[in-house]
Write an enzyme that holds these catalytic residues in place. Structure first.
Site, PDB file in Angstrom:
ATOM      1  N   SER A   1     -30.515 -13.972  57.656  1.00  0.00           N
ATOM      2  CA  SER A   1     -31.640 -13.048  57.458  1.00  0.00           C
ATOM      3  C   SER A   1     -31.148 -11.687  56.987  1.00  0.00           C
ATOM      4  CB  SER A   1     -32.414 -12.873  58.775  1.00  0.00           C
ATOM      5  OG  SER A   1     -31.559 -12.400  59.794  1.00  0.00           O
ATOM      6  N   CYS A   2     -30.039 -11.677  56.246  1.00  0.00           N
ATOM      7  CA  CYS A   2     -29.432 -10.402  55.868  1.00  0.00           C
ATOM      8  C   CYS A   2     -30.256  -9.660  54.826  1.00  0.00           C
ATOM      9  CB  CYS A   2     -28.014 -10.617  55.354  1.00  0.00           C
ATOM     10  SG  CYS A   2     -27.921 -11.639  53.874  1.00  0.00           S
ATOM     11  N   GLY A   3     -31.134 -10.388  54.105  1.00  0.00           N
ATOM     12  CA  GLY A   3     -32.034  -9.717  53.190  1.00  0.00           C
ATOM     13  C   GLY A   3     -31.440  -9.379  51.840  1.00  0.00           C
TER      14      GLY A   3
END
Length: 239
Positions: free
Chosen positions: A82-84
């Site tokens: 979920s680091c984006g």
């Protein structure tokens, strides 16, 4: 397990107990904190008398502690789903730290097809629980060198790589890594940190894992089952 470097906490790892020194060492390798056994002065299990959870901390002392920058820990960038950040940025971030692999090893397809059965015979904890991931290191000729299991597939690979570092076997040029589950981008970048040119898995790879393998110079095989497999990258190493 709490991982400390020079006495300072840097991560908490939810793992299956066992091989904690290897887990800590492998984690630091794949995060770019160390490159080889020469960078480690000592790895100790921390035990406080009478405290709950004795031994659930490992402290790594570095050979050159002044070179360690706590602000440059990369786990939140490289191993968080979920680091984006986009896939291109993720791959570029890794390959800025570690160049693509150039390894002329050749592996017979028949050797790869025989590996899952050899791994299954060594998955002792999986036989009891049915719930652990496993990573195995093989020679190019199919000789099983070591296996590590853990509830987390990232941990299993870190333990295996940590073993290789402590045994002074890294970088693992000319070797084959077998994964019991699916192959993610994170697993591929960890394998690349260990110098592994060939990664095979019993299950599927993610699209980002395939993209990374093609950019990093690794061979990636998935669905290695029975008498068939899918080759996603680096087919030139297979004969």
């Amino acid at each position: 397990m709490e991982l400390r470097v020079e006495g300072r906490p840097v991560a908490v790892l939810m793992r299956t107990p066992g091989h904690d020194r290897e887990l800590a060492t492998g984690f630091l390798l794949t995060e770019g904190i160390i490159k080889s056994a020469k960078d480690i002065f000592d790895v100790t299990t921390c035990v406080e008398p009478g405290a709950a959870g004795d031994g659930n901390a490992v402290d790594v002392a570095l050979t050159h502690p002044d070179s360690f920058d706590f602000e440059k820990l990369t786990r939140h960038v490289f191993t968080s789903s979920s680091c984006g950040i986009c896939s291109k940025a993720s791959i570029e971030a890794v390959l800025k730290k570690r160049r693509p692999l150039h390894d002329d090893v050749r592996v017979k397809s028949s050797v790869l097809l025989a590996l899952p059965e050899r791994l299954a015979r060594r998955q002792e904890t999986f036989k009891s629980t049915g719930g652990l991931h496993a990573c195995a290191l093989f020679s190019a000729e199919g000789k099983l060198l070591e296996v590590r299991e853990d509830v987390g597939r990232h941990n299993a690979l870190d333990k295996l790589l940590g073993w290789a570092v402590l045994e002074k076997r890294t970088p693992l040029h000319g070797h084959v890594l077998l994964l019991s589950g699916r192959t993610s981008f994170e697993m591929m970048q960890k394998a690349q940190a260990g110098g592994l040119p060939v990664v095979a898995a019993i299950s599927a790879p993610s699209s980002l894992a395939v993209e990374f393998a093609r950019e990093s110079g690794q061979t990636l095989v998935g669905f290695l089952r029975g008498r068939s497999m899918n080759v996603y990258a680096g087919a030139e190493r297979l004969t």
